[in-house]
Design a protein around this motif. Structure first.
Motif, PDB file in Angstrom:
ATOM      1  N   ASP A   1      43.426  34.945  34.065  1.00  0.00           N
ATOM      2  CA  ASP A   1      44.393  34.723  33.318  1.00  0.00           C
ATOM      3  C   ASP A   1      45.829  35.752  33.609  1.00  0.00           C
ATOM      4  O   ASP A   1      47.148  36.002  33.931  1.00  0.00           O
ATOM      5  N   ASN A   2      45.717  37.129  33.762  1.00  0.00           N
ATOM      6  CA  ASN A   2      46.411  37.876  33.219  1.00  0.00           C
ATOM      7  C   ASN A   2      46.531  39.213  34.603  1.00  0.00           C
ATOM      8  O   ASN A   2      45.553  40.416  34.183  1.00  0.00           O
ATOM      9  N   SER A   3      46.884  39.549  36.283  1.00  0.00           N
ATOM     10  CA  SER A   3      46.822  39.718  36.836  1.00  0.00           C
ATOM     11  C   SER A   3      47.553  41.008  36.958  1.00  0.00           C
ATOM     12  O   SER A   3      47.466  41.921  38.051  1.00  0.00           O
ATOM     13  N   ASN A   4      48.653  41.251  36.405  1.00  0.00           N
ATOM     14  CA  ASN A   4      49.550  42.256  35.787  1.00  0.00           C
ATOM     15  C   ASN A   4      49.171  42.925  34.404  1.00  0.00           C
ATOM     16  O   ASN A   4      49.419  42.792  33.784  1.00  0.00           O
ATOM     17  N   ARG A   5      49.222  44.466  35.132  1.00  0.00           N
ATOM     18  CA  ARG A   5      48.550  45.488  33.568  1.00  0.00           C
ATOM     19  C   ARG A   5      49.347  46.602  33.442  1.00  0.00           C
ATOM     20  O   ARG A   5      49.608  46.875  34.880  1.00  0.00           O
ATOM     21  N   GLU A   6      50.130  47.139  32.142  1.00  0.00           N
ATOM     22  CA  GLU A   6      50.183  48.443  32.102  1.00  0.00           C
ATOM     23  C   GLU A   6      49.762  49.107  31.760  1.00  0.00           C
ATOM     24  O   GLU A   6      48.689  48.721  31.074  1.00  0.00           O
ATOM     25  N   VAL A   7      49.155  50.776  31.735  1.00  0.00           N
ATOM     26  CA  VAL A   7      48.671  51.481  31.813  1.00  0.00           C
ATOM     27  C   VAL A   7      49.452  52.835  30.988  1.00  0.00           C
ATOM     28  O   VAL A   7      50.312  52.995  32.510  1.00  0.00           O
ATOM     29  N   ARG A   8      49.566  53.194  29.978  1.00  0.00           N
ATOM     30  CA  ARG A   8      50.828  54.061  29.585  1.00  0.00           C
ATOM     31  C   ARG A   8      49.673  55.716  29.863  1.00  0.00           C
ATOM     32  O   ARG A   8      48.853  55.900  28.778  1.00  0.00           O
TER      33      ARG A   8
ATOM     34  N   ALA B   1      48.069  45.888  39.489  1.00  0.00           N
ATOM     35  CA  ALA B   1      47.913  44.374  40.330  1.00  0.00           C
ATOM     36  C   ALA B   1      46.176  44.253  39.889  1.00  0.00           C
ATOM     37  O   ALA B   1      45.448  44.805  41.038  1.00  0.00           O
ATOM     38  N   SER B   2      45.835  43.575  38.490  1.00  0.00           N
ATOM     39  CA  SER B   2      45.001  44.252  38.988  1.00  0.00           C
ATOM     40  C   SER B   2      43.494  42.459  39.246  1.00  0.00           C
ATOM     41  O   SER B   2      42.481  42.609  39.382  1.00  0.00           O
ATOM     42  N   GLY B   3      44.495  41.229  40.053  1.00  0.00           N
ATOM     43  CA  GLY B   3      44.278  40.380  40.532  1.00  0.00           C
ATOM     44  C   GLY B   3      43.110  39.787  39.900  1.00  0.00           C
ATOM     45  O   GLY B   3      43.814  39.023  38.618  1.00  0.00           O
ATOM     46  N   SER B   4      42.813  38.546  39.918  1.00  0.00           N
ATOM     47  CA  SER B   4      42.458  37.184  39.713  1.00  0.00           C
ATOM     48  C   SER B   4      41.154  36.623  38.883  1.00  0.00           C
ATOM     49  O   SER B   4      40.239  35.308  39.059  1.00  0.00           O
ATOM     50  N   ARG B   5      40.763  37.918  39.263  1.00  0.00           N
ATOM     51  CA  ARG B   5      38.613  38.075  39.030  1.00  0.00           C
ATOM     52  C   ARG B   5      38.705  39.232  38.116  1.00  0.00           C
ATOM     53  O   ARG B   5      39.567  40.442  37.928  1.00  0.00           O
ATOM     54  N   GLU B   6      37.662  38.934  37.943  1.00  0.00           N
ATOM     55  CA  GLU B   6      37.133  40.747  36.945  1.00  0.00           C
ATOM     56  C   GLU B   6      36.521  41.977  37.582  1.00  0.00           C
ATOM     57  O   GLU B   6      36.411  41.317  38.642  1.00  0.00           O
ATOM     58  N   THR B   7      37.548  42.967  36.593  1.00  0.00           N
ATOM     59  CA  THR B   7      37.214  44.051  37.938  1.00  0.00           C
ATOM     60  C   THR B   7      37.076  45.891  37.044  1.00  0.00           C
ATOM     61  O   THR B   7      37.990  45.188  36.140  1.00  0.00           O
ATOM     62  N   VAL B   8      37.622  46.605  38.448  1.00  0.00           N
ATOM     63  CA  VAL B   8      38.044  48.139  37.654  1.00  0.00           C
ATOM     64  C   VAL B   8      38.145  48.707  38.787  1.00  0.00           C
ATOM     65  O   VAL B   8      37.865  48.442  39.611  1.00  0.00           O
ATOM     66  N   VAL B   9      38.729  49.346  38.103  1.00  0.00           N
ATOM     67  CA  VAL B   9      40.117  49.546  39.226  1.00  0.00           C
ATOM     68  C   VAL B   9      40.846  51.236  38.598  1.00  0.00           C
ATOM     69  O   VAL B   9      40.606  51.740  37.452  1.00  0.00           O
ATOM     70  N   ASP B  10      40.064  51.686  39.668  1.00  0.00           N
ATOM     71  CA  ASP B  10      39.906  53.373  39.210  1.00  0.00           C
ATOM     72  C   ASP B  10      41.299  53.820  39.188  1.00  0.00           C
ATOM     73  O   ASP B  10      42.009  53.762  40.407  1.00  0.00           O
ATOM     74  N   LEU B  11      41.773  54.188  37.854  1.00  0.00           N
ATOM     75  CA  LEU B  11      42.897  55.350  38.129  1.00  0.00           C
ATOM     76  C   LEU B  11      42.557  56.503  38.160  1.00  0.00           C
ATOM     77  O   LEU B  11      43.921  57.199  37.624  1.00  0.00           O
ATOM     78  N   THR B  12      41.847  57.414  39.040  1.00  0.00           N
ATOM     79  CA  THR B  12      41.764  58.541  38.415  1.00  0.00           C
ATOM     80  C   THR B  12      43.291  59.439  39.247  1.00  0.00           C
ATOM     81  O   THR B  12      43.387  60.428  38.836  1.00  0.00           O
ATOM     82  N   HIS B  13      42.767  58.939  40.968  1.00  0.00           N
ATOM     83  CA  HIS B  13      43.891  59.760  41.975  1.00  0.00           C
ATOM     84  C   HIS B  13      44.889  59.729  40.542  1.00  0.00           C
ATOM     85  O   HIS B  13      46.264  60.388  41.185  1.00  0.00           O
ATOM     86  N   GLU B  14      45.912  58.177  40.211  1.00  0.00           N
ATOM     87  CA  GLU B  14      47.119  57.477  40.027  1.00  0.00           C
ATOM     88  C   GLU B  14      47.381  59.443  38.565  1.00  0.00           C
ATOM     89  O   GLU B  14      48.344  59.512  37.765  1.00  0.00           O
ATOM     90  N   CYS B  15      46.025  59.710  37.732  1.00  0.00           N
ATOM     91  CA  CYS B  15      45.963  59.987  36.594  1.00  0.00           C
ATOM     92  C   CYS B  15      46.212  61.292  37.279  1.00  0.00           C
ATOM     93  O   CYS B  15      47.088  62.439  35.864  1.00  0.00           O
ATOM     94  N   GLU B  16      45.991  61.869  38.263  1.00  0.00           N
ATOM     95  CA  GLU B  16      45.467  62.990  38.438  1.00  0.00           C
ATOM     96  C   GLU B  16      47.353  63.668  39.465  1.00  0.00           C
ATOM     97  O   GLU B  16      48.081  64.637  39.669  1.00  0.00           O
TER      98      GLU B  16
END
Length: 140
Positions: free
Chosen positions: A128-135, A13-28
């Motif tokens: 405009d898109n607050s939900n993202r998938e990351v594979r 859930a990236s929200g409704s504003r420009e953002t940088v989401v840290d995924l490092t923990h999820e990758c680890e």
């Protein structure tokens, strides 16, 4: 498919504003679950036309600096040919040419090999898109 290749989809859930989401923990965490101490490659892929993956330092202002640089380079105004969505949304479709929608990273002994200050991040300027998938995909 053999256990040499494993994949998982994260819903962010990236929200409704420009953002940088840290995924490092999820990758680890993904690598702890699937790599079993093996070496290989982790591929991080964002299947969206308006988001990217970056390796940057977070928490010290670099994430905000990245968004500011992208805003300067790709302003959210009416210059873009692609015009649906919120004003300036066309620039979001240009973002992946500057911040690629993927990264392939080394895994050694089941652990992600990042530099001291590197983090794996989702970069999302699309309000405009607050939900993202990351594979996440591990090949090892």
């Amino acid at each position: 498919m053999s256990d040499a290749f494993t994949t998982r989809v994260l819903n962010i859930a990236s929200g409704s504003r420009e953002t940088v989401v840290d995924l490092t923990h999820e990758c680890e965490q993904f690598l702890r679950d699937v790599a079993a101490g093996r070496g290989g490659l982790l591929n991080v892929f964002v299947p969206h036309a308006t988001a990217g993956v970056a390796l940057i330092e977070t928490g010290a202002g670099s994430d905000d600096d990245l968004l500011a640089a992208l805003h300067s380079l790709l302003p959210a105004d009416d210059r873009w040919q692609h015009r649906h969505g919120s004003p300036g949304h066309g620039r979001d479709h240009v973002l992946p040419a500057f911040v690629a929608p993927h990264a392939t990273l080394p895994v050694v002994d089941g652990r992600l090999e990042l530099g001291t200050w590197q983090s794996v991040c989702l970069v999302d300027t699309n309000r405009d898109n607050s939900n993202r998938e990351v594979r996440l995909s591990f090949l090892g």
